[in-house]
Design a protein around this motif. Structure first.
Motif, short mmCIF file in Angstrom:
data_model
loop_
_atom_site.label_atom_id
_atom_site.label_comp_id
_atom_site.label_asym_id
_atom_site.label_seq_id
_atom_site.Cartn_x
_atom_site.Cartn_y
_atom_site.Cartn_z
N TYR A 70 0.81 -1.21 0.00
CA TYR A 70 0.00 0.00 0.00
C TYR A 70 0.84 1.26 0.00
CZ TYR A 70 -5.05 -0.43 0.38
OH TYR A 70 -6.38 -0.58 0.11
N SER A 75 -3.86 0.29 -3.05
CA SER A 75 -3.09 -0.94 -3.07
C SER A 75 -2.31 -0.95 -4.37
CB SER A 75 -4.02 -2.15 -3.02
OG SER A 75 -3.26 -3.32 -3.14
N GLU A 98 -4.34 -10.72 10.58
CA GLU A 98 -4.33 -9.57 9.67
C GLU A 98 -5.19 -8.45 10.24
OE1 GLU A 98 -3.16 -7.80 7.66
OE2 GLU A 98 -2.75 -8.63 5.70
N ASP A 99 -4.84 -7.22 9.91
CA ASP A 99 -5.67 -6.09 10.31
C ASP A 99 -6.87 -5.94 9.40
OD1 ASP A 99 -4.03 -5.41 8.18
OD2 ASP A 99 -3.48 -3.43 8.94
N ILE A 100 -6.60 -6.01 8.07
CA ILE A 100 -7.69 -5.77 7.12
C ILE A 100 -7.39 -6.48 5.81
CG2 ILE A 100 -6.62 -3.57 6.38
CD1 ILE A 100 -9.51 -2.47 6.06
N ASP A 102 -8.33 -6.21 1.99
CA ASP A 102 -8.92 -5.27 1.04
C ASP A 102 -9.03 -5.98 -0.31
OD1 ASP A 102 -9.69 -3.05 -0.38
OD2 ASP A 102 -7.83 -1.96 -0.18
N SER A 103 -8.01 -5.92 -1.18
CA SER A 103 -8.06 -6.64 -2.45
C SER A 103 -7.89 -8.14 -2.24
CB SER A 103 -6.95 -6.14 -3.38
OG SER A 103 -5.69 -6.49 -2.85
N GLY A 104 -7.22 -8.50 -1.15
CA GLY A 104 -6.90 -9.90 -0.91
C GLY A 104 -5.49 -10.27 -1.33
N ASN A 105 -4.78 -9.36 -2.00
CA ASN A 105 -3.42 -9.65 -2.48
C ASN A 105 -2.49 -10.06 -1.35
OD1 ASN A 105 -3.91 -9.05 -5.14
ND2 ASN A 105 -3.29 -6.90 -4.94
N THR A 106 -2.51 -9.31 -0.26
CA THR A 106 -1.58 -9.57 0.84
C THR A 106 -1.86 -10.92 1.48
OG1 THR A 106 -1.48 -7.20 1.25
CG2 THR A 106 -0.65 -8.63 3.00
N LYS A 130 -13.12 -6.17 3.74
CA LYS A 130 -13.89 -5.37 2.77
C LYS A 130 -14.51 -6.35 1.78
CE LYS A 130 -11.12 -1.15 3.10
NZ LYS A 130 -10.13 -0.29 2.42
N PHE A 151 -11.87 3.73 2.97
CA PHE A 151 -10.56 3.65 3.62
C PHE A 151 -10.70 3.98 5.10
CE2 PHE A 151 -6.27 4.92 4.75
CZ PHE A 151 -5.52 3.95 4.10
N VAL A 152 -10.13 3.14 5.95
CA VAL A 152 -10.26 3.36 7.40
C VAL A 152 -8.88 3.44 8.07
CG1 VAL A 152 -12.57 2.36 7.67
CG2 VAL A 152 -10.57 0.84 7.72
N LEU A 157 -4.27 0.63 12.02
CA LEU A 157 -4.33 0.95 10.58
C LEU A 157 -3.88 2.38 10.33
CD1 LEU A 157 -7.75 -0.70 10.41
CD2 LEU A 157 -5.99 -1.29 8.75
N ASP A 158 -3.11 2.55 9.27
CA ASP A 158 -2.50 3.86 9.02
C ASP A 158 -3.01 4.54 7.76
OD1 ASP A 158 -1.11 1.90 7.31
OD2 ASP A 158 0.11 3.62 6.74
#
Ligand code: IMP
Ligand code: MG
Length: 176
Positions: A70, A75, A98-100, A102-106, A130, A151-152, A157-158
């Motif tokens: 990110y 992303s 995991e924290d979050i 999003d796309s699922g890539n990580t 998400k 976006f949160v 989360l940063d």
């Protein structure tokens, strides 16, 4: 600088702690007397993980992996592998924290990386998911909260490395 009035609370401190207590109890029941290795995905998951591991009452170890994808609120798609775990995990019960998603890539990358080390079992706990965006070919075992694609920040989360220290989850109103 992000002004405080642009932050809209999405998940309160109380909601976070009661949901994490529930997940902790579920994890404790799921493993019964077996021990678990939590693999925490840095940086964002460190606060969730520190609360989650204190909500379980089974024997556990903790290790950390660091990957980034990110920049700002986007992303990049490409995963940068920054830090490996040092624990031997073959034959052990693993929970990726995991924290979050999003796309699922990580999580796709981390899951495959850990799977290749032949753990006895592999499960995933994420604080946030998400649902509209994530592309996953496997199920997530524990989801704290499903959220929309906004976006949160906060609770680890940063936004450009800042705002991790907020004790609840906020949406950046006025910025996105
Ligand atoms: P993914 O690879 O697109 O699923 O994104 C996963 C990583 O991006 C997470 O582990 C976070 O570190 C970061 N990320 C995704 N969405 C957000 C967000 O809304 N706020 C802060 N970080 C996010
Ligand atoms: Mg993360």
């Amino acid at each position: 600088m992000i002004e405080r009035e642009n932050l809209k609370e999405v998940i309160s401190k109380e909601e976070l702690s009661s949901r994490i207590a529930e997940i902790g109890a579920e994890i404790s029941n799921a493993y019964n007397l077996e021990s678990v290795v939590f693999i925490v995905v840095l940086n964002g998951s460190f606060i969730f993980a520190s609360d989650l591991i204190r909500a379980v009452d089974i024997e556990c170890e903790v290790d950390f992996i660091k990957v980034t994808s990110y920049s700002g609120m986007k992303s990049e798609g490409k995963i940068n592998f920054e830090k490996d775990i040092s624990t031997e995990i073959a034959g052990k019960n693993i929970i990726i924290v995991e924290d979050i998603i999003d796309s699922g890539n990580t999580i796709n990358f981390v899951k495959e990386f850990i799977d290749n080390k032949n753990p006895k079992s592999l499960k995933i706990a994420t604080l946030l998911l998400k649902t509209k965006i994530a592309k996953l070919s496997f199920k997530i075992d524990w989801v704290g909260f499903e959220i929309s694609s906004e976006f949160v920040v906060g609770y680890g989360l940063d936004y450009n490395q800042k705002l991790r220290n907020l004790n609840a989850v906020y949406r950046l109103g006025g910025v996105n």
